[in-house]
Scaffold this motif. Structure first.
Motif, PDB file in Angstrom:
ATOM      1  N   UNK A  34       1.020  -1.482   0.064  1.00 38.70           N
ATOM      2  CA  UNK A  34       0.164   0.180  -0.103  1.00 38.70           C
ATOM      3  C   UNK A  34       0.892   1.612   0.312  1.00 38.70           C
ATOM      4  N   UNK A  35       0.212   2.592  -0.340  1.00 40.51           N
ATOM      5  CA  UNK A  35       1.050   3.741  -1.029  1.00 40.51           C
ATOM      6  C   UNK A  35       1.842   4.014   0.991  1.00 40.51           C
ATOM      7  N   UNK A  36       2.975   4.719   0.803  1.00 39.66           N
ATOM      8  CA  UNK A  36       3.686   4.294   1.894  1.00 39.66           C
ATOM      9  C   UNK A  36       4.826   3.554   2.569  1.00 39.66           C
ATOM     10  N   UNK A  37       4.460   2.418   1.590  1.00 45.12           N
ATOM     11  CA  UNK A  37       5.343   1.317   2.002  1.00 45.12           C
ATOM     12  C   UNK A  37       6.927   1.611   1.374  1.00 45.12           C
ATOM     13  N   UNK A  38       8.165   0.503   1.899  1.00 48.06           N
ATOM     14  CA  UNK A  38       8.909   0.946   1.160  1.00 48.06           C
ATOM     15  C   UNK A  38       9.214  -0.599   0.484  1.00 48.06           C
ATOM     16  N   UNK A  39       9.561   0.201  -1.381  1.00 52.20           N
ATOM     17  CA  UNK A  39       9.671  -1.033  -2.899  1.00 52.20           C
ATOM     18  C   UNK A  39      11.241  -1.429  -2.292  1.00 52.20           C
ATOM     19  N   UNK A  40      12.070  -2.507  -2.204  1.00 52.40           N
ATOM     20  CA  UNK A  40      13.709  -2.262  -2.466  1.00 52.40           C
ATOM     21  C   UNK A  40      13.543  -2.983  -3.738  1.00 52.40           C
ATOM     22  N   UNK A  64       6.801   2.906  -2.384  1.00 51.97           N
ATOM     23  CA  UNK A  64       5.485   3.028  -3.050  1.00 51.97           C
ATOM     24  C   UNK A  64       4.528   3.793  -2.892  1.00 51.97           C
ATOM     25  N   UNK A  65       4.205   4.304  -4.069  1.00 49.17           N
ATOM     26  CA  UNK A  65       2.406   5.501  -4.304  1.00 49.17           C
ATOM     27  C   UNK A  65       0.403   4.785  -4.447  1.00 49.17           C
ATOM     28  N   UNK A  66       1.130   3.610  -4.968  1.00 45.94           N
ATOM     29  CA  UNK A  66      -0.083   2.788  -4.924  1.00 45.94           C
ATOM     30  C   UNK A  66      -0.041   2.670  -6.737  1.00 45.94           C
ATOM     31  N   UNK A  67      -0.462   1.764  -7.267  1.00 50.34           N
ATOM     32  CA  UNK A  67      -1.071   1.429  -8.269  1.00 50.34           C
ATOM     33  C   UNK A  67       0.131   1.214  -9.306  1.00 50.34           C
ATOM     34  N   UNK A  68       0.856   0.745  -8.772  1.00 54.16           N
ATOM     35  CA  UNK A  68       1.715   0.040  -9.284  1.00 54.16           C
ATOM     36  C   UNK A  68       2.928   0.864  -9.481  1.00 54.16           C
ATOM     37  N   UNK A  69       2.657   2.367  -8.578  1.00 55.09           N
ATOM     38  CA  UNK A  69       4.235   3.302  -9.500  1.00 55.09           C
ATOM     39  C   UNK A  69       4.741   2.805  -7.995  1.00 55.09           C
TER      40      UNK A  69
END
Length: 208
Positions: free
Chosen positions: A152-158, A171-176
């Motif tokens: 969900x938005x606000x998560x860290x993506x590595x 992570x912004x949501x919507x796959x971006x």
């Protein structure tokens, strides 16, 4: 004599009128409410986080309910910049992250003058009282791991190369997601785009 007197009276009138109509940017105090962050308070008063920190001798962005903050040179109360109390912390994080789009990349950079990937993530979360580690791998590992379907938005993506984490973003949501890269600086990209899909490592949650 009459012309001179008329000129003086006109000058005095204009001076008085200017004094009445000119906007006043006065100092005031703000009582911190539960859930407030320095970034949110700065938006409410139309000043920067750094101004609030300087005026109150704050060494970090940590604040607590009931704390009284000096707001120096705030905008007139009739024209506040409003932030909805219903806005979630994660939404405020990504809203703030977006304001830095276009900031250049800088190796080991940790400010809007230039960010590397982990320096950018650390800088954004610091404005919300979250002290993040400095390296990409530490930032990912400090959070709670979540599946891609639960991100969900606000998560860290590595992202990783050879199994070693070497890039993080928000992570912004919507796959971006948004991050700072050596080729584009702070910018938005698809998590599973042609390049990033081959290096995707996982999601980690910092904000419950």
């Amino acid at each position: 004599m009459t012309k001179a007197l008329t000129f003086v009276c006109t000058l005095v009138f204009v001076t008085i009128l200017w004094g009445v109509t000119a906007p006043a940017y006065a100092d005031t105090y703000y009582d911190v409410q539960p859930g407030d962050t320095l970034w949110q308070i700065s938006k409410l008063h139309g000043i920067s986080v750094e101004q609030i920190q300087t005026s109150n001798s704050l060494n970090s962005t940590m604040i607590h309910p009931g704390q009284k903050l000096l707001i120096t040179g705030s905008a007139p109360a009739a024209q506040p910049i409003t932030v909805s109390r219903g806005t979630s912390r994660a939404e405020m994080v990504i809203d703030y992250a977006r304001t830095l789009i276009g900031a250049p990349y800088a190796y080991r950079g940790q400010s809007p003058a230039g960010f590397d990937c982990s320096g950018y993530v650390q800088y954004v979360f610091k404005n919300f009282g979250v002290d993040m580690p400095r390296t990409a791998s530490e930032q990912f590992n400090i959070g709670t791991k979540v599946n891609s379907s639960e991100a969900r938005p606000g998560d860290i993506v590595a992202f990783a190369s050879g199994g070693a984490i070497n890039h993080t973003g928000i992570y912004l949501g919507g796959g971006s997601f948004i991050s700072s890269t050596s080729s584009h600086g702070v910018d938005i990209a698809p998590v599973f785009g042609s390049y990033w899909a081959n290096h995707f490592y996982g999601f980690s949650r910092i904000i419950p």
